[in-house]
Design an enzyme around this catalytic site. Structure first.
Site, PDB file in Angstrom:
ATOM      1  N   GLU A  51       0.867  -1.175   0.000  1.00 21.64           N
ATOM      2  CA  GLU A  51       0.000   0.000   0.000  1.00 21.64           C
ATOM      3  C   GLU A  51       0.906   1.228   0.000  1.00 21.64           C
ATOM      4  OE1 GLU A  51      -2.719  -0.114   3.275  1.00 21.64           O
ATOM      5  OE2 GLU A  51      -3.892  -1.756   2.432  1.00 21.64           O
ATOM      6  N   ASP A  62      -6.202   9.419   9.973  1.00 26.18           N
ATOM      7  CA  ASP A  62      -4.895   8.893  10.355  1.00 26.18           C
ATOM      8  C   ASP A  62      -4.467   9.376  11.729  1.00 26.18           C
ATOM      9  OD1 ASP A  62      -4.367   7.438   7.979  1.00 26.18           O
ATOM     10  OD2 ASP A  62      -3.977   9.327   6.943  1.00 26.18           O
TER      11      ASP A  62
END
Length: 280
Positions: A51, A62
Site C-alpha cells: 500500500e 490517520d
C-alpha cells in the site's frame, strides 16, 4: 474486469494456505529516494501487497504517526505526480508485487480523475483505497477506476452492519479491507475473537478476500489475526520504524529501509505460520 495482480496474488496465497502480508508506507517519507528504497525492500522482506500512501495535508482518519509521515513527505517535496513516479520506478524491477495507492480524494480530484487513472495504470498501480469516498459517490472515482482496470478496495468497519454491507461491497474488488476498530490508525490491537466473527460475517456477503488492519505491530499479532483473515495489514508500525531512525532535525541514525525490512521480516514470519480458517 480483467484479472489484476491483486487477484493473482490473493489466489496464489489461498492455494498456499496462508494469509497475505499487506504493508503500508508513506510515499516520499522522508524523501523520494529513501522512500523508493523502502518500497523496494518490502517484497524482499516478505510483503505480499504494497500500500503506497499518498501524502495529504489534512488526513482525517490517520493517527499521529501517519500524519507526521505525510507532513515529512510533503516537506520533502512529495506530490501525487511523484508518488505515481515512485510506482513506475518500482515496476522497473518488480512486475509481480501488487501496488495499492491509499489516501484521500482531494489530491486525485485536483490532479484530475481521468488523468490520474491513466497515469496510475501506466505506472503499474493495481488498486486504490480512498478513505473519504463513500459508496454513494462511486461515480466520482470508483466506477471509472474499475473501467480503467484498477481495483477499488473498500473499507468495512465494526459499525458496518448487515444492512449497510451490501452497499459497501457493491463495486468493491481485489479485497475488502476490514478496519478492526473504530477510531484513527495506530490504535491498540482489536480482540481477535471479534475479528474472526467480523471476517465470517463479511464473507457471508462476498467471495472477496478479507484483509484486516489497524493495530498490528508484532509477528505474534500478525499470526493471531492471520488465523482467520485472508490478509494482515500493517501500517503504523512501518511508519514508526522509519521515524525511529530519524533525528528531530531529520537526519538518519540508521538506514530506514533496513529498519523496515527487519520489522517486515518478522511480520512475514508471523503470517506464514498462521493458519487460515476455512472460508465460511
Amino acid at each position: 474486469m480483467a484479472t489484476t495482480r491483486i487477484d493473482r496474488r490473493m489466489a496464489k496465497l489461498k492455494a498456499e494456505g496462508r494469509p497475505a502480508l499487506v504493508t503500508y508506507f508513506m510515499g516520499g517519507d522522508p524523501d523520494y529516494e529513501t522512500s523508493l528504497s523502502i518500497m523496494k525492500a518490502l517484497p524482499k522482506a516478505g510483503s505480499d501487497i504494497i500500500e503506497l500512501g499518498m501524502p495529504f495535508s489534512d488526513p482525517m482518519a490517520d493517527g499521529p504517526a501517519i500524519q507526521a509521515a505525510g507532513l515529512r513527505a510533503l516537506k520533502g517535496g512529495q506530490t501525487l505526480k511523484k508518488t505515481l513516479a515512485m510506482a513506475a520506478d518500482f515496476r522497473r524491477e518488480d512486475d509481480e508485487t501488487p501496488i495499492v495507492m491509499m489516501g484521500y480524494y482531494n489530491p486525485i480530484y485536483i490532479y484530475g480523475v481521468e488523468r490520474f487513472l491513466a497515469d496510475a495504470k501506466a505506472s503499474g498501480v493495481d488498486g486504490l483505497i480512498v478513505v473519504d469516498l463513500p459508496p454513494e459517490m462511486d461515480e466520482e472515482l470508483c466506477v471509472p477506476a474499475i473501467k480503467a482496470g484498477i481495483n477499488f478496495i473498500r473499507l468495512a468497519t465494526p459499525t458496518t452492519d448487515d444492512k449497510r454491507l451490501p452497499k459497501v461491497l457493491e463495486n468493491t474488488s481485489g479485497f475488502v479491507y476490514y478496519v478492526s476498530m473504530t477510531g484513527i490508525t495506530g490504535s491498540a490491537l482489536a480482540d481477535t475473537a471479534k475479528v474472526e466473527a467480523a471476517v465470517k460475517r463479511i464473507k457471508a456477503h462476498t467471495d472477496l478476500p478479507v484483509c484486516v488492519g489497524f493495530g498490528v505491530k508484532t509477528a505474534e499479532q500478525a499470526r493471531a489475526i492471520g488465523a482467520s483473515a485472508d490478509g494482515v495489514v500493517v501500517g503504523t508500525a512501518i511508519i514508526n520504524a522509519v521515524a525511529n531512525v530519524l533525528s528531530p532535525n531529520g537526519e538518519r541514525t540508521a538506514d530506514p529501509a533496513q529498519a523496515v525490512a527487519t520489522l517486515v521480516g518478522g511480520l512475514a514470519q508471523g503470517v506464514r505460520t498462521a493458519r487460515l480458517a476455512t472460508a465460511g
